[in-house]
Write a protein that holds these residues in place. Structure first.
Motif, PDB file in Angstrom:
ATOM      1  N   GLU A  66       5.998  10.345   8.475  1.00 55.62           N
ATOM      2  CA  GLU A  66       6.804   9.461   9.335  1.00 55.62           C
ATOM      3  C   GLU A  66       5.947   8.357   9.948  1.00 55.62           C
ATOM      4  N   ASP A  67       4.761   8.694  10.396  1.00 52.54           N
ATOM      5  CA  ASP A  67       3.883   7.704  11.025  1.00 52.54           C
ATOM      6  C   ASP A  67       3.415   6.653  10.021  1.00 52.54           C
ATOM      7  N   LEU A  68       3.091   7.083   8.812  1.00 53.10           N
ATOM      8  CA  LEU A  68       2.613   6.144   7.794  1.00 53.10           C
ATOM      9  C   LEU A  68       3.747   5.241   7.319  1.00 53.10           C
ATOM     10  N   ASP A  69       4.950   5.784   7.308  1.00 52.22           N
ATOM     11  CA  ASP A  69       6.118   4.965   6.965  1.00 52.22           C
ATOM     12  C   ASP A  69       6.322   3.864   8.008  1.00 52.22           C
ATOM     13  N   LYS A  70       6.177   4.192   9.278  1.00 55.49           N
ATOM     14  CA  LYS A  70       6.338   3.204  10.345  1.00 55.49           C
ATOM     15  C   LYS A  70       5.323   2.073  10.220  1.00 55.49           C
ATOM     16  N   LEU A  71       4.154   2.379   9.698  1.00 56.20           N
ATOM     17  CA  LEU A  71       3.107   1.361   9.547  1.00 56.20           C
ATOM     18  C   LEU A  71       3.372   0.431   8.369  1.00 56.20           C
ATOM     19  N   LYS A 119      11.373  14.778   3.853  1.00 55.13           N
ATOM     20  CA  LYS A 119      10.920  13.799   4.844  1.00 55.13           C
ATOM     21  C   LYS A 119      11.076  12.372   4.316  1.00 55.13           C
ATOM     22  N   ILE A 120      10.654  12.150   3.076  1.00 56.02           N
ATOM     23  CA  ILE A 120      10.696  10.809   2.493  1.00 56.02           C
ATOM     24  C   ILE A 120      12.142  10.359   2.303  1.00 56.02           C
ATOM     25  N   ALA A 121      13.017  11.286   1.930  1.00 51.79           N
ATOM     26  CA  ALA A 121      14.436  10.958   1.798  1.00 51.79           C
ATOM     27  C   ALA A 121      15.043  10.549   3.141  1.00 51.79           C
ATOM     28  N   SER A 122      14.661  11.235   4.195  1.00 49.82           N
ATOM     29  CA  SER A 122      15.205  10.929   5.525  1.00 49.82           C
ATOM     30  C   SER A 122      14.783   9.543   5.992  1.00 49.82           C
ATOM     31  N   LEU A 123      13.670   9.048   5.449  1.00 47.08           N
ATOM     32  CA  LEU A 123      13.157   7.722   5.813  1.00 47.08           C
ATOM     33  C   LEU A 123      13.643   6.638   4.855  1.00 47.08           C
ATOM     34  N   HIS A 124      14.397   7.048   3.838  1.00 46.68           N
ATOM     35  CA  HIS A 124      14.864   6.126   2.788  1.00 46.68           C
ATOM     36  C   HIS A 124      13.683   5.414   2.123  1.00 46.68           C
ATOM     37  N   SER A 125      12.597   6.146   1.948  1.00 45.58           N
ATOM     38  CA  SER A 125      11.417   5.605   1.277  1.00 45.58           C
ATOM     39  C   SER A 125      11.380   6.116  -0.164  1.00 45.58           C
ATOM     40  N   HIS A 126      10.221   6.049  -0.796  1.00 47.49           N
ATOM     41  CA  HIS A 126      10.106   6.312  -2.228  1.00 47.49           C
ATOM     42  C   HIS A 126       8.953   7.281  -2.481  1.00 47.49           C
ATOM     43  N   LEU A 127       9.167   8.209  -3.398  1.00 50.45           N
ATOM     44  CA  LEU A 127       8.111   9.124  -3.812  1.00 50.45           C
ATOM     45  C   LEU A 127       7.760   8.819  -5.266  1.00 50.45           C
ATOM     46  N   ALA A 128       6.544   8.323  -5.485  1.00 55.33           N
ATOM     47  CA  ALA A 128       6.084   7.981  -6.838  1.00 55.33           C
ATOM     48  C   ALA A 128       5.169   9.093  -7.330  1.00 55.33           C
ATOM     49  N   ALA A 129       5.623   9.820  -8.328  1.00 52.54           N
ATOM     50  CA  ALA A 129       4.958  11.064  -8.707  1.00 52.54           C
ATOM     51  C   ALA A 129       4.121  10.927  -9.966  1.00 52.54           C
ATOM     52  N   HIS A 130       2.877  11.385  -9.858  1.00 51.35           N
ATOM     53  CA  HIS A 130       2.023  11.622 -11.014  1.00 51.35           C
ATOM     54  C   HIS A 130       2.289  13.076 -11.404  1.00 51.35           C
ATOM     55  N   VAL A 131       3.051  13.282 -12.474  1.00 53.00           N
ATOM     56  CA  VAL A 131       3.458  14.650 -12.822  1.00 53.00           C
ATOM     57  C   VAL A 131       2.409  15.289 -13.727  1.00 53.00           C
ATOM     58  N   GLU A 132       1.771  16.304 -13.173  1.00 57.92           N
ATOM     59  CA  GLU A 132       0.690  16.970 -13.918  1.00 57.92           C
ATOM     60  C   GLU A 132       0.456  18.357 -13.347  1.00 57.92           C
ATOM     61  N   GLN A 181       0.812  -1.217   0.000  1.00 58.86           N
ATOM     62  CA  GLN A 181       0.000   0.000   0.000  1.00 58.86           C
ATOM     63  C   GLN A 181       0.846   1.268   0.000  1.00 58.86           C
ATOM     64  N   TYR A 182       0.603   2.128  -0.974  1.00 63.71           N
ATOM     65  CA  TYR A 182       1.163   3.480  -0.937  1.00 63.71           C
ATOM     66  C   TYR A 182       0.346   4.337   0.034  1.00 63.71           C
ATOM     67  N   ALA A 183       1.011   5.301   0.639  1.00 71.07           N
ATOM     68  CA  ALA A 183       0.347   6.321   1.434  1.00 71.07           C
ATOM     69  C   ALA A 183       0.339   7.621   0.629  1.00 71.07           C
ATOM     70  N   PRO A 184      -0.629   8.489   0.869  1.00 63.26           N
ATOM     71  CA  PRO A 184      -0.656   9.768   0.148  1.00 63.26           C
ATOM     72  C   PRO A 184       0.420  10.721   0.651  1.00 63.26           C
ATOM     73  N   VAL A 185       0.906  11.550  -0.256  1.00 65.16           N
ATOM     74  CA  VAL A 185       1.906  12.554   0.112  1.00 65.16           C
ATOM     75  C   VAL A 185       1.254  13.673   0.918  1.00 65.16           C
ATOM     76  N   THR A 186       0.062  14.095   0.473  1.00 66.14           N
ATOM     77  CA  THR A 186      -0.639  15.196   1.138  1.00 66.14           C
ATOM     78  C   THR A 186      -2.028  14.755   1.560  1.00 66.14           C
ATOM     79  N   LYS A 187      -2.610  15.506   2.447  1.00 63.24           N
ATOM     80  CA  LYS A 187      -3.960  15.227   2.926  1.00 63.24           C
ATOM     81  C   LYS A 187      -4.939  15.198   1.741  1.00 63.24           C
ATOM     82  N   ASP A 188      -5.734  14.151   1.681  1.00 64.10           N
ATOM     83  CA  ASP A 188      -6.767  13.989   0.663  1.00 64.10           C
ATOM     84  C   ASP A 188      -6.212  14.030  -0.763  1.00 64.10           C
TER      85      ASP A 188
END
Length: 421
Positions: A137-142, A166-179, A120-127
């Motif tokens: 950070e909390d969603l990464d821990k989950l 933030k995502i870099a500090s967690l060594h996670s991944h940002l998957a971008a829909h560029v638009e 499961q991906y988590a959203p970058v921003t609210k909604d």
């Protein structure tokens, strides 16, 4: 219970080999030229391809909130039908899982309903549309696979920059829909001759490329792993190529529909050809093919986007964006790329299993290894068949490829040694 697979054309150690495979307790226990059954259940692969379970880092399973389009169960069944054992589900469901409580509920739902490994991906921003960041950070821990607002570009540069940090500090991944929404301008088809001929509002290519260029510079500054979803233009491929040469931590995916179709294939007002990003020019398509061949494009991902029939039967102006794709991805790519000499079978399997798992750090996916979960699929490469609506397991039958003749029929799919298709 032990399972012995014999007479395989096995994709193992990045090459095709003739091997037997023994599975015990849901894991690969032995791989050898010949293995005695010793009481194990024996399955004769009949010299068909045995591949690692395919990996798709970009799917939409629509649950909760949009179950008339797809459910986690039907999406996972469709994935197994397509040979996939691990997928990354995007968070554009209803409600968006943008709090600890909602994300936990999504994880529980995935675990309960999915026949395969649904990450499961988590959203970058609210909604997904706010400038306010989710509790990253909390969603990464989950256990978030990564972070994405897929379906929406992140127009606010400060929000994107802070999220990247933030995502870099967690060594996670940002998957971008560029638009860039201001350049997208409510378009429904690529800007060009087809849009003019059909009298439809057009999508400027700069909606993708301008935001991509910005993001690559932000990724350079933050060091984040920045993954470009469904890349679609020649300029985007070149931007990623330049960024990789400059040492920026960027990867990207292309979808089968962008690799196989261009806006020239849109004959009339048929919304099965409506997707976001849209089908681009033939020149763009050929640039994607070249990018796949030279390694600029790291993997193939379906962007599986099922919709109800009524949502895709109202022409380009009123129908939803997106096509169903996870059941047709491998046969379409095998038929049109391997059979035609554009890629080797080994290259295709790498693009659809090993590479996506490596890029996203999925240690138990994408490869056949001893003592790892026995996730694999058996595929008859010689069986030709017609892609037919009635054969889809997905609730969505919104595909421009219905009626195509293809080779590469999935016979069985296993997850942890258990047959799921």
């Amino acid at each position: 219970m032990s399972l012995l697979i014999t007479n395989t054309k096995l994709f193992y150690a990045n090459q095709l080999q003739t091997k037997d495979i023994l599975i015990k307790d849901g894991k690969f226990a032995e791989i050898a030229d010949h293995i005695d059954a010793n009481g194990a259940e024996v399955i004769d692969a009949k010299n068909n391809l045995v591949s690692p379970g395919l990996v798709d880092v970009h799917v939409h399973f629509r649950e909760p909130g949009q179950t008339h389009k797809e459910t986690i169960k039907t999406g996972s069944m469709a994935s197994a039908h397509g040979g996939f054992t691990t997928v990354g589900a995007m968070p554009n469901v209803t409600p968006v899982p943008d709090t600890v409580e909602k994300f936990q509920a999504q994880l529980k739902l995935n675990e309960k309903e999915s026949l395969i490994n649904t990450l499961q991906y988590a959203p970058v921003t609210k909604d997904e549309i706010s400038t306010e960041l989710s509790p990253i950070e909390d969603l990464d821990k989950l256990g978030a696979m990564g972070f994405s607002n897929d379906g929406h570009g992140i127009d606010n540069a400060q929000s994107m920059y802070t999220a990247m940090e933030k995502i870099a500090s967690l060594h996670s991944h940002l998957a971008a829909h560029v638009e860039d929404q201001s350049l997208f301008n409510k378009g429904v088809v690529n800007k060009g001759k087809v849009a003019t001929r059909l009298g439809l509002p057009a999508i400027n290519q700069a909606a993708e490329t301008s935001q991509l260029a910005r993001d690559l510079l932000l990724a350079k500054d933050t060091g984040v792993h920045y993954h470009v979803c469904h890349i679609s233009t020649a300029d985007s491929v070149q931007l990623v190529r330049i960024a990789k040469d400059a040492g920026i931590n960027v990867t990207c995916e292309a979808s089968p529909h962008h690799l196989l179709l261009s806006d020239q294939d849109i004959v009339d007002d048929d919304a099965n050809f409506k997707m976001n990003p849209p089908l681009r020019s033939e020149e763009d398509r050929l640039a994607l093919v070249a990018g796949l061949q030279d390694g600029t494009i790291d993997m193939i991902a379906t962007d599986h986007a099922p919709h109800a029939k009524e949502e895709k039967s109202q022409g380009f102006l009123k129908s939803a964006f997106g096509i169903t794709g996870i059941e047709t991805s491998f046969p379409l790519m095998y038929t049109n790329f391997v059979e035609k000499g554009l890629l080797s079978l080994e290259q295709l399997l790498n693009l659809m299993s090993m590479k996506p798992a490596q890029v996203f750090g999925l240690k138990n996916a994408g490869n056949i290894e001893l003592n790892k979960p026995a996730d694999f699929t058996i595929i008859d490469l010689n069986q030709e068949y017609e892609i037919a609506e009635q054969d889809f397991i997905s609730k969505g039958v919104n595909s421009p490829f219905i009626g195509d003749l293809v080779k590469g029929k999935v016979i069985n799919t296993y997850v942890s040694g258990q047959k799921v298709y």
